[in-house]
Structures are given as C-alpha cells and as structure tokens.
Design a protein around this motif. Structure first.
Motif, short mmCIF file in Angstrom:
data_model
loop_
_atom_site.label_atom_id
_atom_site.label_comp_id
_atom_site.label_asym_id
_atom_site.label_seq_id
_atom_site.Cartn_x
_atom_site.Cartn_y
_atom_site.Cartn_z
N LEU A 16 2.11 26.50 -8.54
CA LEU A 16 1.75 25.09 -9.13
C LEU A 16 1.07 25.09 -10.47
O LEU A 16 1.36 24.00 -11.35
CB LEU A 16 1.07 24.59 -7.72
CG LEU A 16 1.69 24.21 -6.67
CD1 LEU A 16 0.75 23.92 -5.55
CD2 LEU A 16 2.73 23.41 -6.81
N HIS A 34 4.67 17.61 -6.08
CA HIS A 34 5.48 18.22 -5.10
C HIS A 34 6.75 18.07 -5.45
O HIS A 34 7.66 18.97 -5.07
CB HIS A 34 5.27 17.19 -3.74
CG HIS A 34 5.78 18.06 -2.54
ND1 HIS A 34 6.88 17.38 -1.96
CD2 HIS A 34 5.72 18.99 -1.77
CE1 HIS A 34 7.35 18.18 -0.85
NE2 HIS A 34 6.62 19.15 -0.78
N VAL A 49 0.20 21.07 -1.65
CA VAL A 49 -0.02 20.45 -3.04
C VAL A 49 -1.60 19.52 -3.25
O VAL A 49 -2.24 20.11 -4.31
CB VAL A 49 1.06 19.51 -3.63
CG1 VAL A 49 0.73 18.85 -4.69
CG2 VAL A 49 2.23 20.31 -3.64
#
Length: 128
Positions: A16, A34, A49
C-alpha cells in the motif's frame, strides 16, 4: 520509510505504501486506494486499507483531509498547507501556505494547544 515512522513493514503495508507514494504528492480516499490495490493485484480488504491509512496518518506519513462529514481524503504531502475541494468532481487540490493568511485564531481552552488549522475552500465549476 515505515521503520523510520515506527511501523512494522508488513507485506500489505509495503504494498500500500508503494502504491500511495510512487506518484509523489496526491490526495486519495480509502476507496480509491482499495481500487488501485486491486488493479495492482494486491489482495487487501477495504477495512485493511482504512486501518493502514489511519496507521500511516498517526505515524506522520499522511495527513487526513475531511471535506465533509462523509468524505475523507488522505494527503501524501504532510507539510503545512490548505486545500481546495472541487464539488461534483471529488477532487482535492493543495493551496500553498503563502496563498492564505489565517488571523485571529481563538485562544484554545485551558490545558489545550492548537496543533494545526485546516481550511478547505469549496469550489464548483461555473454553470454546474
């Protein structure tokens, strides 16, 4: 970067973080991140997330920008600045500190201190 911020570099956090920071300064919602994660074939839930974005914010890697009660963006630029929000387009743009002067900030209640003043200037296209 994650270790320096005091976060354990798990596989999901690393993936991420790479998606978030690979393109420089930007504003993104949890849902937008996401979607990007799914398109990069990073298998994470929306809850993960959200949790990761909040952990990054608490660690000082991101800045949370609340544009109204239901919409929050996360800003990779953690320097002091303000924001424009383009209504109808759900876009957030930076306003440099030098472009806006904040005066007459109220005295905080006893035992409190002001940590930051956030200003969001709402925009809409003419004729919309």
């Amino acid at each position: 970067m994650l270790r320096t911020a005091g976060l354990r570099p798990t596989r999901q956090r690393l993936a991420l973080a790479e998606i978030l920071f690979e393109r420089g300064n930007r504003h993104i919602s949890a849902e937008g991140l996401h979607e990007e994660a799914m398109s990069h074939r990073v298998p994470v839930s929306l809850a993960t997330v959200y949790n990761t974005l909040h952990q990054f914010t608490e660690a000082g890697l991101l800045r949370e920008v609340a544009v109204d009660g239901s919409k929050t963006y996360f800003d990779t630029n953690v320097d002091d600045h303000h924001h424009f929000f383009v209504e109808g387009e759900n876009r957030v743009l930076d306003i440099p500190m030098s472009s806006l002067r904040v005066e007459d900030v109220p005295v905080p209640p006893e035992g409190m201190e002001i940590t930051r003043v956030d200003i969001v200037v709402r925009l809409r296209r003419i004729g919309s």
